[in-house]
Design a protein around this motif. Sequence first.
Motif, short mmCIF file in Angstrom:
data_model
loop_
_atom_site.label_atom_id
_atom_site.label_comp_id
_atom_site.label_asym_id
_atom_site.label_seq_id
_atom_site.Cartn_x
_atom_site.Cartn_y
_atom_site.Cartn_z
N LYS B 113 0.83 -1.20 0.00
CA LYS B 113 0.00 0.00 0.00
C LYS B 113 0.87 1.26 0.00
O LYS B 113 0.57 2.24 -0.67
N ILE B 114 1.95 1.21 0.78
CA ILE B 114 2.85 2.36 0.86
C ILE B 114 3.52 2.60 -0.50
O ILE B 114 3.69 3.73 -0.94
N LEU B 115 3.89 1.52 -1.15
CA LEU B 115 4.63 1.62 -2.41
C LEU B 115 3.74 1.78 -3.64
O LEU B 115 4.23 1.92 -4.75
N ALA B 116 2.42 1.74 -3.46
CA ALA B 116 1.49 1.84 -4.59
C ALA B 116 1.77 3.11 -5.39
O ALA B 116 2.21 4.11 -4.82
N PRO B 117 1.53 3.14 -6.72
CA PRO B 117 0.84 2.12 -7.51
C PRO B 117 1.77 0.95 -7.91
O PRO B 117 2.96 1.11 -8.00
N PHE B 118 1.15 -0.18 -8.14
CA PHE B 118 1.92 -1.39 -8.50
C PHE B 118 1.09 -2.22 -9.46
O PHE B 118 -0.13 -2.03 -9.57
N ASN B 119 1.75 -3.13 -10.16
CA ASN B 119 1.00 -4.00 -11.07
C ASN B 119 0.90 -5.42 -10.49
O ASN B 119 1.49 -5.72 -9.43
N GLY B 120 0.15 -6.27 -11.18
CA GLY B 120 -0.09 -7.63 -10.70
C GLY B 120 1.18 -8.44 -10.51
O GLY B 120 1.30 -9.23 -9.57
N LEU B 121 2.12 -8.20 -11.41
CA LEU B 121 3.40 -8.92 -11.34
C LEU B 121 4.13 -8.60 -10.03
O LEU B 121 4.68 -9.47 -9.36
N GLN B 122 4.11 -7.31 -9.69
CA GLN B 122 4.79 -6.88 -8.46
C GLN B 122 4.11 -7.47 -7.22
O GLN B 122 4.78 -7.91 -6.30
N ILE B 123 2.76 -7.47 -7.25
CA ILE B 123 2.03 -8.03 -6.10
C ILE B 123 2.41 -9.50 -5.92
O ILE B 123 2.73 -9.95 -4.82
N ASN B 124 2.40 -10.23 -7.03
CA ASN B 124 2.72 -11.66 -6.99
C ASN B 124 4.13 -11.87 -6.44
O ASN B 124 4.36 -12.70 -5.56
N ALA B 125 5.09 -11.08 -6.95
CA ALA B 125 6.48 -11.25 -6.52
C ALA B 125 6.66 -10.89 -5.04
O ALA B 125 7.39 -11.57 -4.32
N VAL B 126 5.96 -9.84 -4.60
CA VAL B 126 6.09 -9.42 -3.19
C VAL B 126 5.55 -10.52 -2.27
O VAL B 126 6.21 -10.93 -1.31
N PHE B 127 4.36 -11.03 -2.57
CA PHE B 127 3.78 -12.05 -1.69
C PHE B 127 4.55 -13.38 -1.77
O PHE B 127 4.69 -14.08 -0.78
N SER B 128 5.06 -13.69 -2.99
CA SER B 128 5.85 -14.93 -3.12
C SER B 128 7.13 -14.85 -2.30
O SER B 128 7.48 -15.79 -1.58
N THR B 129 7.82 -13.70 -2.40
CA THR B 129 9.08 -13.58 -1.64
C THR B 129 8.79 -13.44 -0.14
O THR B 129 9.58 -13.91 0.67
N ALA B 130 7.64 -12.82 0.21
CA ALA B 130 7.28 -12.72 1.64
C ALA B 130 7.07 -14.12 2.22
O ALA B 130 7.53 -14.42 3.32
N ALA B 131 6.38 -14.98 1.44
CA ALA B 131 6.15 -16.35 1.92
C ALA B 131 7.48 -17.08 2.09
O ALA B 131 7.69 -17.79 3.07
N MET B 132 8.38 -16.86 1.15
CA MET B 132 9.68 -17.54 1.23
C MET B 132 10.54 -16.98 2.37
O MET B 132 11.30 -17.70 3.00
N PHE B 133 10.36 -15.68 2.64
CA PHE B 133 11.04 -15.09 3.79
C PHE B 133 10.55 -15.80 5.06
O PHE B 133 11.34 -16.11 5.96
N GLY B 134 9.25 -16.09 5.11
CA GLY B 134 8.68 -16.83 6.24
C GLY B 134 9.30 -18.21 6.38
O GLY B 134 9.63 -18.65 7.49
N TYR B 135 9.50 -18.89 5.26
CA TYR B 135 10.14 -20.22 5.30
C TYR B 135 11.56 -20.12 5.88
O TYR B 135 11.96 -20.94 6.70
#
Lengths: 99, 193
Positions: B113-135
């Motif tokens: 939200k802070i970094l908006a605007p963003f596209n779908g690709l960025q959302i996907n990459a952010v959540f994918s890397t966030a999940a992997m950060f969790g791992y």
Amino acid sequence: MTELDNIIHQPLRLRIMSALVVLEPAEQMDFIFLRNLLKATDGNLGSHLAKLEENSYIKTEKTFIARKPRTFISATDKGRDAFNNHVAALRQIIKDTNK
Amino acid sequence: MDTGNSENAQESLAAIENIMKQTRKAIASSHANSLLILWGVIWVVNNTVLQFYPDYAHYISWGFVAVGMFGTFLIHHISHTEPWVRTFLSQKTSRRLWWFWILLFVYAFIWLKILAPFNGLQINAVFSTAAMFGYIVMGLWFGSYFMVWLGLAVTATTLTGFYFIPHYYCLWMAVTGGGTILLTGLYIRFRWR
């Protein structure tokens, strides 16, 4: 030279430790699962667990899950070290005999 | 050392090996790896669908996240109430884990939200890397290098897809990201059988 560990050497206690060291350090094993795995009775398993816990080789945690009492068991670092040393001692005995 | 002692030692080692093998087999058939399989399947299906229907990304992804959350809750519930469940984290640790994952995604959402605007690709990459950060955090937390390597490997594939093949990013993530998680779950489940 590494020596056999008298606490672990007893057959059921050796099998208990063998099962527990398979787990990751943060994992615990259900008492019922351990009992079934080792085909032991409640009383027999309980008394040997008490002996291992007395020597800080294992930790037990009693809790309630879905309103039922459950006991979870895990090997401590001390217990894992003692087990590894015991296995090393057993291997050494075989090696020395084969010389 | 006499041969009697040697025979006893061999018997003891055989007993140890036998129990360890039985324990691994029993753990392998538990629910412990179901979460990896569940989320692996969700990654594969979600990203494949996103590749072909990018206009509906918002609905598709939230739908799959809802399915994943429900499945996670179900697996967690079953593994805590079934009498034959094999391994457990303590309740306190388990609760902390839930909070960790919830907060991780809340923060990922805030950062987006802070970094908006963003596209779908960025959302996907952010959540994918966030999940992997969790791992990776979980791996470090529990001393499981396997989890750390899995997290690093999928992060690397995410960045590769994001920067080098953006047009096929979702398909790439379905195969490499979802595929890695799914195969890992299946490998853990079947390796000791």
